[in-house]
Scaffold this active site. Sequence first.
Site, PDB file in Angstrom:
ATOM      1  N   ARG A   1     -15.837  -3.118  15.579  1.00  0.00           N
ATOM      2  CA  ARG A   1     -15.896  -1.780  14.506  1.00  0.00           C
ATOM      3  C   ARG A   1     -15.165  -0.663  15.337  1.00  0.00           C
ATOM      4  O   ARG A   1     -14.997   0.357  14.597  1.00  0.00           O
ATOM      5  CB  ARG A   1     -17.590  -1.615  14.296  1.00  0.00           C
TER       6      ARG A   1
ATOM      7  N   ASN B   1     -21.446   7.592  13.330  1.00  0.00           N
ATOM      8  CA  ASN B   1     -20.188   6.613  12.673  1.00  0.00           C
ATOM      9  C   ASN B   1     -19.989   7.398  11.313  1.00  0.00           C
ATOM     10  O   ASN B   1     -20.980   7.386  10.351  1.00  0.00           O
ATOM     11  CB  ASN B   1     -20.676   5.248  12.587  1.00  0.00           C
ATOM     12  N   GLY B   2     -18.785   7.888  10.883  1.00  0.00           N
ATOM     13  CA  GLY B   2     -18.503   8.404   9.696  1.00  0.00           C
ATOM     14  C   GLY B   2     -17.548   9.609   9.991  1.00  0.00           C
ATOM     15  O   GLY B   2     -16.837   9.611  11.176  1.00  0.00           O
TER      16      GLY B   2
ATOM     17  N   GLU C   1       6.084  -8.520   0.674  1.00  0.00           N
ATOM     18  CA  GLU C   1       4.577  -8.569   1.350  1.00  0.00           C
ATOM     19  C   GLU C   1       3.859  -9.798   1.058  1.00  0.00           C
ATOM     20  O   GLU C   1       3.245 -10.273   2.221  1.00  0.00           O
ATOM     21  CB  GLU C   1       3.994  -7.320   0.872  1.00  0.00           C
TER      22      GLU C   1
ATOM     23  N   LYS D   1       2.724 -12.517   3.877  1.00  0.00           N
ATOM     24  CA  LYS D   1       1.240 -12.925   4.079  1.00  0.00           C
ATOM     25  C   LYS D   1       1.206 -14.318   4.153  1.00  0.00           C
ATOM     26  O   LYS D   1       0.500 -14.952   4.935  1.00  0.00           O
ATOM     27  CB  LYS D   1       0.383 -12.262   2.634  1.00  0.00           C
TER      28      LYS D   1
ATOM     29  N   GLU E   1       2.597 -16.079   7.428  1.00  0.00           N
ATOM     30  CA  GLU E   1       2.046 -15.723   8.677  1.00  0.00           C
ATOM     31  C   GLU E   1       0.829 -16.289   8.750  1.00  0.00           C
ATOM     32  O   GLU E   1       0.188 -16.463  10.117  1.00  0.00           O
ATOM     33  CB  GLU E   1       2.272 -14.151   9.099  1.00  0.00           C
TER      34      GLU E   1
ATOM     35  N   HIS F   1      21.711 -14.770  -8.556  1.00  0.00           N
ATOM     36  CA  HIS F   1      22.802 -14.798  -7.387  1.00  0.00           C
ATOM     37  C   HIS F   1      22.629 -15.642  -6.453  1.00  0.00           C
ATOM     38  O   HIS F   1      23.273 -15.696  -5.332  1.00  0.00           O
ATOM     39  CB  HIS F   1      22.910 -13.483  -6.863  1.00  0.00           C
TER      40      HIS F   1
ATOM     41  N   LYS G   1      -1.707  -9.151  16.904  1.00  0.00           N
ATOM     42  CA  LYS G   1      -2.282  -7.924  16.033  1.00  0.00           C
ATOM     43  C   LYS G   1      -1.094  -6.912  16.343  1.00  0.00           C
ATOM     44  O   LYS G   1      -0.600  -6.119  15.171  1.00  0.00           O
ATOM     45  CB  LYS G   1      -3.616  -7.458  16.384  1.00  0.00           C
TER      46      LYS G   1
HETATM   47  C1  AGP Z   1       1.558  -7.939   9.072  1.00  0.00           C
HETATM   48  O1  AGP Z   1       0.668  -8.737   8.265  1.00  0.00           O
HETATM   49  C2  AGP Z   1       1.869  -8.412  10.249  1.00  0.00           C
HETATM   50  N1  AGP Z   1       0.566  -8.261  11.204  1.00  0.00           N
HETATM   51  C3  AGP Z   1       2.973  -7.515  10.879  1.00  0.00           C
HETATM   52  O2  AGP Z   1       4.229  -7.575  10.099  1.00  0.00           O
HETATM   53  C4  AGP Z   1       2.676  -6.169  11.274  1.00  0.00           C
HETATM   54  O3  AGP Z   1       2.849  -5.387  10.030  1.00  0.00           O
HETATM   55  C5  AGP Z   1       3.938  -5.427  12.042  1.00  0.00           C
HETATM   56  O4  AGP Z   1       3.765  -6.114  13.426  1.00  0.00           O
HETATM   57  C6  AGP Z   1       3.782  -3.871  12.202  1.00  0.00           C
HETATM   58  O5  AGP Z   1       2.683  -3.654  12.730  1.00  0.00           O
HETATM   59  P1  AGP Z   1       2.131  -1.991  12.690  1.00  0.00           P
HETATM   60  O6  AGP Z   1       1.693  -1.502  11.369  1.00  0.00           O
HETATM   61  O7  AGP Z   1       0.910  -1.905  13.748  1.00  0.00           O
HETATM   62  O8  AGP Z   1       3.362  -1.207  13.451  1.00  0.00           O
END
Ligand code: AGP
Length: 614
Positions: A27, A100-101, A487, A491, A494, A510, A609
């Site tokens: 969290r 928390n808030g 986007e 998704k 990945e 094209h 991440k």
């Molecule tokens: C998106 O789903 C990915 N996890 C990845 O493209 C991410 O958006 C990118 O690494 C940028 O991360 P940030 O927004 O923490 O800078």
Amino acid sequence: MCGIVGYLGFRNAEPIIIKGLRRLEYRGYDSSGIATVANGGLQVVKCQGKVQDLVDKIDGSLAESGIGIGHTRWATHGVPNDVNAHPHVSASGKLVLIHNGIIENYASIKEALQSRGVEFKSDTDTEVLVNLIDDIRTVEGVNLAKAVRMALNQVIGAYAICVYEIDNPTKIVVAKKGSPLVVGIGENEFFIASDATPFLEYTKTAIYLEDDEMAVVELGEEVKVRSIPNNKAINPYVHQLQMDIEAIEKGGYDHFMLKEIYEQPKSLRDALRGRLLADQGIIKMSGIFEYREKLVNADRILIIGCGTSWHAGLVAEYLFEDLARIPVEVEYASEFRYRNPVITEKDVVIAISQSGETADTLAAIKLAKERGATIFGVCNVVGSSIARESDAGAYTHAGPEIGVASTKAFTTQVAVLSLMAIQIAYEKGLLKESYYYQLLAELDAVPDKIEKMLESDSKAKYISSLFKDAPNFLYLGRGFNFPVALEGALKLKEISYIHAEGYPAAEMKHGPIALIDENMPVVVIAPKSGQYEKIVSNIQEVKARNGKVIAVVSKGDKEIAAMADHVIEIEESMEVFSPLLTTIPLQLLSYHIAVMRECNVDQPRNLAKSVTVE
Ligand code: AGP
């Protein structure tokens, strides 16, 4: 989102609280702390960093105690450091509190308290709250519970709090509004936490406070629940919990990603909270106000980001150019930093980053800053490197995003960027009052619309089952929804490892249309818009070549429903806000396909991440 833990009973509070904080680290994890009372004195240890850093700092120094509160922080006000970490002690030294808030009106309350001589140590809204409670308790001569209730009736915002008197450590007062708080009831002991994970092994008997409720937790007494607004006694429902710990961490969802998809109504409300005051017809963004001259007079805006954040930047390009008539260039940070870009001090750079730590984005804005540009950061992590490098900024307040695939980060980024574009356009006198108010009202309505769309994901799940083995996907969109096509493709790529590409729908002829055959699912984002007839033609072009069309359409659309193989409906909104809605079914589609392919949804292979390396 932060994690709170409290204990009152016959055991030593410290180990229970520390273990509970470790369970709640999902969290928030930028700083943490603990406060217990032993031998009549308060023992507080807190520090920046993870719970392990707190354990290292405690280093066995705490005497045993039967009362304690602990907190793991996700900073909203005040950067992560030792001073801003919770718990916070009132200036008098009499009360200690965790929260928390977000207290929206903390600044005015702080000013009033300071005018009466109260001194503050931290930059947090939480320290204001504990001093407000203490001030009322002293000035009004009322007990702690009454002081808490009176204080919370002055407060605007969201909270889950635990507070106790240091020289009367026999009870803990708790209160809840907008943030979760559950009281675990054991044999001669009580547990308090953001969710039940810290106390499940001790008791499965629990009371979940509802919004605007408070309670006094006191040994030897029943948990007394009252209404904060009217002090009416409430007879709470006592749960016998069945969930296991992992399920609770994920809020009962199978994966953090799904939880975060479903959190979007809340995270959007948090992103807009205190900024979009639609009923008053105003937008309040201090970062914008501070740099309004720069932004309003910018010759161009450069938007820099990576991945999903780069896609949010593309949506912002359409918003800023359409509404504020400012030329926008959107750049991959990794390309921008190495191509010797032309930058002047007239340039405004918007850096978008959920983590605030992406190496390429950080390097790119350092380069732009060296060459005189003004940097505006849109980040989710308070006090992150990119946020600190920026001259001004706006946090997205999405809360921790644990799933590697960004979902709520994207929608909260787009929401914050929408506010910026609307406000700058308005300051430039480019928006008729009626249109301005319509924009505010429509943006304000988006979280509810997403909540309605999320009432069922059965359609997305069914479609996923049909196409989970497709080797490739195409995603097509036009205008504001071209970035959403990119986007959606990202998704899927990945988390399901299926190759997918996003294209402007008109670009198909094209070259990419050569890819179309009966094995190619084509997701077409086709809400009612200025280019609706064009996107209908694009769908017909795909169908004419036996492509399988999955269309994201406005609710009630019959025309496309008659020609597409599958449709997923979204709630209607203004075209400028359609990305906030059209992205939702694409998130669900990628999630369900990945689950059906037994992929590791929250930690996909090869990914991290936050890409803090080049
Ligand atoms: C998106 O789903 C990915 N996890 C990845 O493209 C991410 O958006 C990118 O690494 C940028 O991360 P940030 O927004 O923490 O800078």
